[in-house]
Scaffold this motif. Structure first.
Motif, PDB file in Angstrom:
ATOM      1  N   ASP A   1       8.844  17.776  -3.881  1.00 35.27           N
ATOM      2  CA  ASP A   1       9.660  16.565  -3.698  1.00 35.27           C
ATOM      3  C   ASP A   1       9.010  15.348  -4.346  1.00 35.27           C
ATOM      4  O   ASP A   1       9.706  14.420  -4.764  1.00 35.27           O
ATOM      5  N   GLY A   2       7.689  15.332  -4.443  1.00 36.79           N
ATOM      6  CA  GLY A   2       6.984  14.207  -5.049  1.00 36.79           C
ATOM      7  C   GLY A   2       6.789  14.317  -6.545  1.00 36.79           C
ATOM      8  O   GLY A   2       6.326  13.383  -7.186  1.00 36.79           O
TER       9      GLY A   2
ATOM     10  N   GLU B   1      12.197  13.215  -9.714  1.00 35.42           N
ATOM     11  CA  GLU B   1      13.298  12.437  -9.133  1.00 35.42           C
ATOM     12  C   GLU B   1      14.558  13.295  -8.984  1.00 35.42           C
ATOM     13  O   GLU B   1      15.571  12.810  -8.506  1.00 35.42           O
TER      14      GLU B   1
ATOM     15  N   ARG C   1      15.151  14.586  -1.834  1.00 36.11           N
ATOM     16  CA  ARG C   1      14.216  13.899  -0.951  1.00 36.11           C
ATOM     17  C   ARG C   1      13.051  13.324  -1.749  1.00 36.11           C
ATOM     18  O   ARG C   1      12.657  13.868  -2.772  1.00 36.11           O
ATOM     19  N   GLU C   2      12.463  12.268  -1.211  1.00 35.14           N
ATOM     20  CA  GLU C   2      11.172  11.815  -1.702  1.00 35.14           C
ATOM     21  C   GLU C   2      10.116  12.584  -0.913  1.00 35.14           C
ATOM     22  O   GLU C   2      10.394  13.130   0.160  1.00 35.14           O
ATOM     23  N   SER C   3       8.914  12.617  -1.431  1.00 38.66           N
ATOM     24  CA  SER C   3       7.841  13.373  -0.796  1.00 38.66           C
ATOM     25  C   SER C   3       7.674  12.958   0.663  1.00 38.66           C
ATOM     26  O   SER C   3       7.535  11.778   0.978  1.00 38.66           O
TER      27      SER C   3
ATOM     28  N   HIS D   1      17.155   5.619  -6.227  1.00 35.77           N
ATOM     29  CA  HIS D   1      15.786   6.076  -6.463  1.00 35.77           C
ATOM     30  C   HIS D   1      14.780   4.952  -6.261  1.00 35.77           C
ATOM     31  O   HIS D   1      15.136   3.776  -6.161  1.00 35.77           O
ATOM     32  N   LYS D   2      13.510   5.326  -6.257  1.00 39.82           N
ATOM     33  CA  LYS D   2      12.426   4.370  -6.021  1.00 39.82           C
ATOM     34  C   LYS D   2      12.430   3.223  -7.019  1.00 39.82           C
ATOM     35  O   LYS D   2      11.975   2.136  -6.701  1.00 39.82           O
TER      36      LYS D   2
END
Length: 180
Positions: free
Chosen positions: A36-37, A40, A44-46, A165-166
């Motif tokens: 997940d980390g 993208e 999920r994100e990490s 997204h981040k």
């Protein structure tokens, strides 16, 4: 559902395709957070939607006894490097359908693991009476979309600005399906 173990000789890599067992739960929990980390392209994100080893043990057991579920792992040198899971629907109106996803550790991209996992899921689905298999994929993941199209998936819809997204940017999600 459980399948027999199968040795795969792929693109410069020999690996094992198998169903997980309860002893894999710790490794799967860590691998999911790692994958997940790394990209993208995952939902999920990490660390989000964290599944503990106990959660994985439950999923592994339920998938092993469920008629319309399958869980597969890719193992290289006794280390799980990716997995795929397909979950059928138990509601009467949707019992002909299943959804699936694939994730592979970034260092193992390009070895054909995703292709074998996809082929295995589709073969299992076709033999399990599943008439429609669905997935979602971020629109920018052109490589995955082309792979799915080669296996008979069609784009069924587009969810606009579905993902944030981040980097603060919104991304679209492609809905894809394949009919048996």
């Amino acid at each position: 559902m459980i399948i027999e173990n199968k040795i795969i000789q792929g693109k410069n890599l020999r690996w094992l395709l198998r169903c997980p067992n309860k002893n894999d739960a710790v490794e799967l929990s860590k691998l999911r957070v790692k994958i997940d980390g790394e990209t993208e392209y995952m939902d999920r994100e990490s660390g989000e939607g964290f599944l503990s080893p106990e959660d994985f043990q439950k999923v592994i057991y339920e998938d092993s006894v469920a008629e319309k579920n399958i869980f597969l792992v890719a193992e290289v040198n006794e280390k799980i490097v990716g997995f795929a899971r397909c979950e059928g629907n138990t509601l009467s109106r949707f019992r002909h359908k299943a959804e699936f996803g694939i994730c592979i550790a970034k260092e193992y991209w390009g070895y054909g693991i995703g292709k074998v996992l996809l082929e295995s899921i589709l073969e299992w689905a076709d033999n399990s009476g599943i008439k429609k298999i669905s997935l979602t994929v971020v629109e920018e993941n052109a490589k995955a979309i082309e792979l799915y199209k080669r296996y008979g998936f069609v784009e069924e819809g587009l969810l606009i600005k579905d993902r944030l997204h981040k980097d603060g940017s919104y991304y679209n999600t492609v809905l894809m399906g394949r009919l048996a």
